[in-house]
Scaffold this motif. Structure first.
Motif, PDB file in Angstrom:
ATOM      1  N   MET A 236       0.851  -1.185   0.000  1.00  0.00           N
ATOM      2  CA  MET A 236       0.000   0.000   0.000  1.00  0.00           C
ATOM      3  C   MET A 236       0.892   1.242   0.000  1.00  0.00           C
ATOM      4  O   MET A 236       1.866   1.324   0.742  1.00  0.00           O
ATOM      5  CB  MET A 236      -0.924  -0.009   1.216  1.00  0.00           C
ATOM      6  N   LEU A 237       0.543   2.217  -0.844  1.00  0.00           N
ATOM      7  CA  LEU A 237       1.306   3.453  -0.966  1.00  0.00           C
ATOM      8  C   LEU A 237       0.404   4.642  -0.657  1.00  0.00           C
ATOM      9  O   LEU A 237      -0.661   4.793  -1.268  1.00  0.00           O
ATOM     10  CB  LEU A 237       1.870   3.585  -2.386  1.00  0.00           C
ATOM     11  N   PHE A 238       0.814   5.499   0.335  1.00  0.00           N
ATOM     12  CA  PHE A 238       0.086   6.713   0.674  1.00  0.00           C
ATOM     13  C   PHE A 238       0.828   7.920   0.100  1.00  0.00           C
ATOM     14  O   PHE A 238       2.049   8.006   0.208  1.00  0.00           O
ATOM     15  CB  PHE A 238      -0.021   6.872   2.197  1.00  0.00           C
ATOM     16  N   VAL A 239       0.087   8.884  -0.465  1.00  0.00           N
ATOM     17  CA  VAL A 239       0.662  10.100  -1.039  1.00  0.00           C
ATOM     18  C   VAL A 239      -0.116  11.307  -0.512  1.00  0.00           C
ATOM     19  O   VAL A 239      -1.363  11.297  -0.491  1.00  0.00           O
ATOM     20  CB  VAL A 239       0.612  10.083  -2.576  1.00  0.00           C
ATOM     21  N   THR A 240       0.638  12.335  -0.087  1.00  0.00           N
ATOM     22  CA  THR A 240       0.003  13.579   0.389  1.00  0.00           C
ATOM     23  C   THR A 240       0.599  14.751  -0.391  1.00  0.00           C
ATOM     24  O   THR A 240       1.828  14.899  -0.461  1.00  0.00           O
ATOM     25  CB  THR A 240       0.254  13.790   1.893  1.00  0.00           C
ATOM     26  N   SER A 241      -0.280  15.608  -0.946  1.00  0.00           N
ATOM     27  CA  SER A 241       0.178  16.756  -1.723  1.00  0.00           C
ATOM     28  C   SER A 241       0.575  17.884  -0.784  1.00  0.00           C
ATOM     29  O   SER A 241       0.215  17.879   0.404  1.00  0.00           O
ATOM     30  CB  SER A 241      -0.936  17.234  -2.662  1.00  0.00           C
ATOM     31  N   PRO A 242       1.325  18.902  -1.302  1.00  0.00           N
ATOM     32  CA  PRO A 242       1.688  20.070  -0.460  1.00  0.00           C
ATOM     33  C   PRO A 242       0.470  20.797   0.102  1.00  0.00           C
ATOM     34  O   PRO A 242       0.541  21.449   1.139  1.00  0.00           O
ATOM     35  CB  PRO A 242       2.478  20.960  -1.412  1.00  0.00           C
ATOM     36  N   GLU A 243      -0.665  20.689  -0.585  1.00  0.00           N
ATOM     37  CA  GLU A 243      -1.880  21.363  -0.118  1.00  0.00           C
ATOM     38  C   GLU A 243      -2.612  20.534   0.941  1.00  0.00           C
ATOM     39  O   GLU A 243      -3.635  20.965   1.476  1.00  0.00           O
ATOM     40  CB  GLU A 243      -2.836  21.635  -1.291  1.00  0.00           C
ATOM     41  N   GLY A 244      -2.117  19.340   1.219  1.00  0.00           N
ATOM     42  CA  GLY A 244      -2.750  18.529   2.261  1.00  0.00           C
ATOM     43  C   GLY A 244      -3.681  17.450   1.741  1.00  0.00           C
ATOM     44  O   GLY A 244      -4.217  16.650   2.520  1.00  0.00           O
ATOM     45  N   ALA A 245      -3.919  17.415   0.451  1.00  0.00           N
ATOM     46  CA  ALA A 245      -4.784  16.372  -0.098  1.00  0.00           C
ATOM     47  C   ALA A 245      -4.024  15.041  -0.104  1.00  0.00           C
ATOM     48  O   ALA A 245      -2.818  15.004  -0.368  1.00  0.00           O
ATOM     49  CB  ALA A 245      -5.219  16.740  -1.507  1.00  0.00           C
ATOM     50  N   GLY A 246      -4.734  13.979   0.206  1.00  0.00           N
ATOM     51  CA  GLY A 246      -4.066  12.678   0.284  1.00  0.00           C
ATOM     52  C   GLY A 246      -4.748  11.629  -0.569  1.00  0.00           C
ATOM     53  O   GLY A 246      -5.888  11.795  -1.017  1.00  0.00           O
ATOM     54  N   GLY A 247      -4.035  10.588  -0.788  1.00  0.00           N
ATOM     55  CA  GLY A 247      -4.568   9.454  -1.541  1.00  0.00           C
ATOM     56  C   GLY A 247      -3.705   8.225  -1.317  1.00  0.00           C
ATOM     57  O   GLY A 247      -2.627   8.301  -0.735  1.00  0.00           O
ATOM     58  N   PHE A 248      -4.183   7.102  -1.759  1.00  0.00           N
ATOM     59  CA  PHE A 248      -3.387   5.882  -1.598  1.00  0.00           C
ATOM     60  C   PHE A 248      -3.675   4.914  -2.739  1.00  0.00           C
ATOM     61  O   PHE A 248      -4.690   5.034  -3.443  1.00  0.00           O
ATOM     62  CB  PHE A 248      -3.681   5.214  -0.245  1.00  0.00           C
ATOM     63  N   SER A 249      -2.769   3.990  -2.888  1.00  0.00           N
ATOM     64  CA  SER A 249      -2.922   2.971  -3.929  1.00  0.00           C
ATOM     65  C   SER A 249      -2.565   1.611  -3.323  1.00  0.00           C
ATOM     66  O   SER A 249      -1.664   1.514  -2.475  1.00  0.00           O
ATOM     67  CB  SER A 249      -1.994   3.267  -5.115  1.00  0.00           C
ATOM     68  N   VAL A 250      -3.276   0.572  -3.741  1.00  0.00           N
ATOM     69  CA  VAL A 250      -3.064  -0.782  -3.212  1.00  0.00           C
ATOM     70  C   VAL A 250      -2.804  -1.733  -4.371  1.00  0.00           C
ATOM     71  O   VAL A 250      -3.540  -1.714  -5.373  1.00  0.00           O
ATOM     72  CB  VAL A 250      -4.291  -1.271  -2.410  1.00  0.00           C
ATOM     73  N   LEU A 251      -1.751  -2.506  -4.231  1.00  0.00           N
ATOM     74  CA  LEU A 251      -1.463  -3.550  -5.205  1.00  0.00           C
ATOM     75  C   LEU A 251      -1.677  -4.892  -4.522  1.00  0.00           C
ATOM     76  O   LEU A 251      -0.991  -5.232  -3.551  1.00  0.00           O
ATOM     77  CB  LEU A 251      -0.011  -3.450  -5.710  1.00  0.00           C
ATOM     78  N   ASP A 252      -2.633  -5.621  -4.996  1.00  0.00           N
ATOM     79  CA  ASP A 252      -2.980  -6.916  -4.392  1.00  0.00           C
ATOM     80  C   ASP A 252      -2.489  -8.031  -5.313  1.00  0.00           C
ATOM     81  O   ASP A 252      -2.833  -8.050  -6.495  1.00  0.00           O
ATOM     82  CB  ASP A 252      -4.495  -7.009  -4.221  1.00  0.00           C
ATOM     83  N   PHE A 253      -1.639  -8.916  -4.792  1.00  0.00           N
ATOM     84  CA  PHE A 253      -1.156 -10.026  -5.623  1.00  0.00           C
ATOM     85  C   PHE A 253      -1.085 -11.305  -4.782  1.00  0.00           C
ATOM     86  O   PHE A 253      -1.008 -11.270  -3.555  1.00  0.00           O
ATOM     87  CB  PHE A 253       0.215  -9.707  -6.219  1.00  0.00           C
ATOM     88  N   GLU A 254      -1.089 -12.402  -5.475  1.00  0.00           N
ATOM     89  CA  GLU A 254      -1.074 -13.714  -4.826  1.00  0.00           C
ATOM     90  C   GLU A 254       0.195 -14.465  -5.238  1.00  0.00           C
ATOM     91  O   GLU A 254       0.529 -14.525  -6.419  1.00  0.00           O
ATOM     92  CB  GLU A 254      -2.306 -14.529  -5.248  1.00  0.00           C
ATOM     93  N   THR A 255       0.917 -14.996  -4.268  1.00  0.00           N
ATOM     94  CA  THR A 255       2.118 -15.778  -4.578  1.00  0.00           C
ATOM     95  C   THR A 255       1.720 -17.200  -4.949  1.00  0.00           C
ATOM     96  O   THR A 255       0.712 -17.730  -4.473  1.00  0.00           O
ATOM     97  CB  THR A 255       3.076 -15.817  -3.379  1.00  0.00           C
ATOM     98  N   ALA A 256       2.516 -17.798  -5.804  1.00  0.00           N
ATOM     99  CA  ALA A 256       2.227 -19.157  -6.251  1.00  0.00           C
ATOM    100  C   ALA A 256       2.582 -20.157  -5.152  1.00  0.00           C
ATOM    101  O   ALA A 256       3.659 -20.081  -4.555  1.00  0.00           O
ATOM    102  CB  ALA A 256       3.017 -19.470  -7.521  1.00  0.00           C
ATOM    103  N   GLY A 257       1.700 -21.060  -4.887  1.00  0.00           N
ATOM    104  CA  GLY A 257       1.966 -22.118  -3.905  1.00  0.00           C
ATOM    105  C   GLY A 257       2.715 -23.261  -4.549  1.00  0.00           C
ATOM    106  O   GLY A 257       2.864 -23.351  -5.769  1.00  0.00           O
TER     107      GLY A 257
END
Length: 292
Positions: free
Chosen positions: A1-22
């Motif tokens: 998960m990646l969180f990003v905040t702009s200089p003006e205070g606005a924020g957002g995030f991104s999630v990368l969901d993956f599955e490892t091979a068994g």
């Protein structure tokens, strides 16, 4: 998960969901018999019920680190095997690598007991008789080695070769051993026949190198064997270069093991050549001293 905040205070995030091979699961592997005799008992190792969503599943059978089979092997393999050591109660460990289509593997070990053949014991039979029996495995009409090679079964051919070399060079309780001419004939024949093959993949080369490595480790000043070994190493080096140039997967366990097998053989060649040079030098010194 990646969180990003702009200089003006606005924020957002991104999630990368993956599955490892068994890894492959729910299966087991077993030998046809748990105990046998070198060069007499044909052992069959079979794997059952292995499952994985990422098919196909492949199987590789090894005697410790030396391949018995290679590539996309079936679920079973049959082979003769060399004797285990008496110190280890003649036990051998067979490692079976079960791998799915994306390369995730699980290893299972199977233990068997392989005793030396009494028919090939120089303490119980004449040296000439034992020598003839061992030689007949690799030389002569309809010998077993040629039978495996004609079928393209390099794995069984190499295990037969390793078993013959083991019997030919083992120490005995009574001190009787095969004469050096017989040992050299067997060793030279094995190396000539196996190194004449152009390996199509690194694991095939590694299987052959296992035999060559044994021969170069016990043969002192065998110039013809050294030349054959160097030529075969050159064939393997070409496969290594091809594998290294594979931009998608340049460094694999297969490449590392094959490189190690080439290094081992060439080390034996250099040590043998060095020993021969020292012996020749000592002989020359001796002759000079005599003349003086």
């Amino acid at each position: 998960m990646l969180f990003v905040t702009s200089p003006e205070g606005a924020g957002g995030f991104s999630v990368l969901d993956f599955e490892t091979a068994g890894e492959p699961h729910s299966g087991y592997c077993a030998p046809s018999v748990s105990e046998g005799v070198s060069l007499e008992t044909e052992f069959t190792f079979v794997c059952y019920d292995w499952q994985d969503e990422r098919t196909p599943i492949t199987y590789e059978f090894r005697l410790r680190d030396d391949p018995i089979s290679y590539g996309s092997s079936p679920k079973s393999v049959s082979t003769v095997l060399p004797a285990g050591s008496p110190e280890g109660d003649y036990q051998l460990q067979i490692n079976i690598i079960i791998k799915n289509a994306v390369g995730v593997a699980v290893v299972r070990a199977v233990f068997i007991k392989v005793k030396p053949s009494s028919k090939l014991d120089p303490c119980l039979s004449s040296i000439e008789e034992v020598g003839n029996k061992l030689t007949n495995y690799v030389i002569g009409e309809r010998n077993e080695l040629d039978g495996f090679l004609k079928k393209g079964d390099i794995g069984q051919a190499c295990q037969l070769a390793l078993s013959v070399l083991d019997e030919a060079n083992k120490k005995t309780d009574c001190g009787q051993t095969l004469n050096q001419d017989t040992k050299t004939l067997i060793s030279t024949t094995l190396v000539m026949k196996l190194t004449s093959i152009t390996p199509g993949r690194l694991t095939m080369s590694q299987t052959i190198m296992a035999v060559v490595n044994v021969v170069t480790g016990i043969c002192d000043s065998c110039e013809h064997i050294m030349n054959l070994t160097m030529a075969f190493a050159d064939k393997t080096n070409k496969l290594l270069l091809t594998a290294i140039n594979d931009v998608e997967d340049p460094f694999t366990a297969e490449l590392e093991e094959s490189a190690a097998s080439v290094t081992g053989c060439l080390t034996n060649v250099l040590q043998s050549a060095s020993g021969g040079s020292q012996a020749n030098g000592a002989s020359g010194e001796s002759q000079t001293s005599t003349k003086v």
